[in-house]
Design an enzyme around this catalytic site. Structure first.
Site, PDB file in Angstrom:
ATOM      1  N   LYS A  54      51.146  98.966  13.946  1.00 35.79           N
ATOM      2  CA  LYS A  54      49.988  98.807  13.851  1.00 35.79           C
ATOM      3  C   LYS A  54      49.387  97.431  14.411  1.00 35.79           C
ATOM      4  O   LYS A  54      48.183  97.038  14.783  1.00 35.79           O
ATOM      5  CB  LYS A  54      49.461  99.042  12.452  1.00 35.79           C
ATOM      6  N   ARG A  55      50.319  96.335  14.031  1.00 38.98           N
ATOM      7  CA  ARG A  55      49.734  95.024  14.329  1.00 38.98           C
ATOM      8  C   ARG A  55      49.515  94.575  15.532  1.00 38.98           C
ATOM      9  O   ARG A  55      48.870  93.575  15.943  1.00 38.98           O
ATOM     10  CB  ARG A  55      50.853  93.989  13.610  1.00 38.98           C
TER      11      ARG A  55
END
Ligand code: GLU
Length: 470
Positions: free
Chosen positions: A243-244
């Protein structure tokens, strides 16, 4: 006659459609579509606890947005449990599988001993060669495959090359659990066979499963499919995608306004290449795509490249088709639909709106002069362009525009003429005109806006601005 290519996408409906999954689907779709083959969809919904109808819908929506149409009905794996069990019993009948009555404690004890003696802890059931007469009638049992104990299993993978697995590292896996339910590995092998799948193209996290699934094929005497296990997608930093790194779900890209054609082009290039070609059409991708050109190293996400390709696709898409897609984008964002009159103006202006736009929001931003209704209220920076001098010039301009031919050439002549009469360059006039026509400082060219808006609306906006004393 060569066999028709049949590929499949087999997602587990436990979440959204991940871009990795979308790329797998795309590769399967391209491979089938480029060869007159069939592309099938199987929803692997056997994990009842984790599978949801919403996730299935999200996958279907994501595929539909990307334009990856499948042939026939989507297959539900869970609905085929009886067929999976039937194959387990067929293997039992053929002596390729056996009933195993070992209890959990017995299996544990086997492992303990093996560990203590430094042997492999893979379970070796005493029931494999037991006389059926010795079977405890009616006692709970599983059905296990009789895996070969000697030799090797070689996965002839198109991407990974020959992957050799020693058979003594494969245990007699369970096919049917004691409650009669089939295991995942059996379900996949049976479904792929029954669906006539010729090419299994999927993530390389399934490579080890291939060896186990092959055991089932071999025990049934079924011809093996061709395997192509593709490396995962990594983040720009080369680390496992998370996700980052940014958006992971296909729907997020749709909602950010990337055109589907650009997304397809970009995903196709993730891990596959055709010479130095970066930009290509669907037709070219179908023609060029081949599993033999999939790279062995994980591909890295590159958002700049995605944007760049999306811009090229927006520029290359026919105006009417682009407008249609844009309406789809407005619908997903929940924006009100455009009126017919505005749609007509958008189509007329599409040639300049799509210039250098990489996403639909960027295109809509350029279209602000069409979407906003009179009276135009200029933004602060644009309002600063409308001083008394420029207002006077705008008002002088209107009778000339009234009589001009509505073409770029004559509009340019009129505008240059008036600038000259005031001893200025046209550039000085462009700011006030942008402010009057769009209320902004960044817009398509003044002449493009005039041509798109038409004489009446242009004069009305100039008059509004000239009369507004601020
Ligand atoms: N259902 C599996 C997944 O979502 C794919 C299985 C396969 O392609 O064989 O990862």
């Amino acid at each position: 006659m060569t066999q028709q290519v049949v590929t499949r996408f087999a997602p587990s409906p436990t979440g959204f459609l991940h871009i990795g999954g979308a790329r797998t689907a795309l590769f399967n779709w391209l491979y089938a579509r480029g060869r007159g083959g069939r592309f099938l969809l199987r929803i692997e919904d056997t994990d009842r606890a984790r599978s949801t109808p919403e996730a299935t819908q999200a996958i279907l929506d994501g595929l539909a947005w990307l334009g990856l149409d499948h042939d026939g009905e989507a297959v539900s794996q869970a609905a085929r449990a009886d067929r999976h069990a039937e194959v387990a019993y067929q293997l039992l009948e053929a002596g390729e599988a056996y009933r195993c009555y070992a209890t959990q404690e017995e299996i544990e004890a086997f492992r303990e001993t093996a560990r203590a003696e430094g042997r492999s802890t893979l379970y070796q059931s005493p029931w494999r060669d037991a006389d059926p007469a010795s079977h405890p009638e009616g006692a709970p049992h599983v059905i296990r495959i009789k895996a070969p104990r000697e030799g090797t299993t070689v996965i002839a993978d198109v991407v990974q090359g020959d992957v050799t697995i020693r058979n003594d590292q494969l245990d007699d896996m369970v096919l049917l659990r004691s409650d009669g339910s089939p295991v995942y590995m059996l379900a996949v092998a049976v479904d792929d066979h029954d669906m006539g799948v010729t090419h299994v193209i999927r993530g390389d996290d399934h490579l080890n499963n291939a060896a186990r699934q092959m055991l089932i094929y071999q025990a049934m005497g079924w011809p093996l499919p061709t395997y192509a296990h593709i490396p995962l997608i990594h983040g720009p930093d080369g680390k496992k995608l998370s996700k980052r790194h940014g958006a992971l779900g296909v729907a997020e890209y749709r909602d950010m306004g990337y055109p589907a054609a650009g997304m397809r082009n970009y995903l196709a290039r993730l891990g596959w290449s055709h010479g130095d070609d970066e930009f290509f059409t669907d037709a070219q991708a179908r023609k060029w795509f081949d599993i033999t050109r999939i790279g062995k190293a994980p591909a890295r996400l590159d958002f700049k490249k995605l944007e760049n390709l999306c811009g090229q696709h927006i520029a290359a898409t026919a105006d009417a088709a682009l407008l249609h897609e844009l309406q789809g984008f407005l619908a997903v964002t929940g924006a009100p639909p455009l009126s017919d009159a505005k749609l007509a103006l958008m189509e007329r202006g599409m040639y300049c709106l799509k210039d250098r736009a990489k996403t639909f929001p960027e295109l809509l931003d350029k279209a602000a002069f069409i979407i906003t209704d009179r009276p135009i209220v200029p933004e602060e920076k644009a309002a600063a362009q409308l001083d008394n001098v420029s207002r006077r010039i705008l008002i002088e301009l209107t009778p000339q525009l009234q009589n001009a031919t509505w073409s770029r050439d004559s509009l340019e002549t009129v505008a240059n003429g008036i600038a000259e009469a005031h001893g200025m360059k046209f550039g000085k006039l462009a700011g006030p005109l942008r402010a009057a026509l769009a209320g902004r400082t960044a817009t398509p060219s003044v002449f493009d806006m005039m041509l798109v808006l038409g004489r009446k609306e242009t004069i009305a906006r100039l008059t509004d601005a000239a009369c507004d004393e601020g």
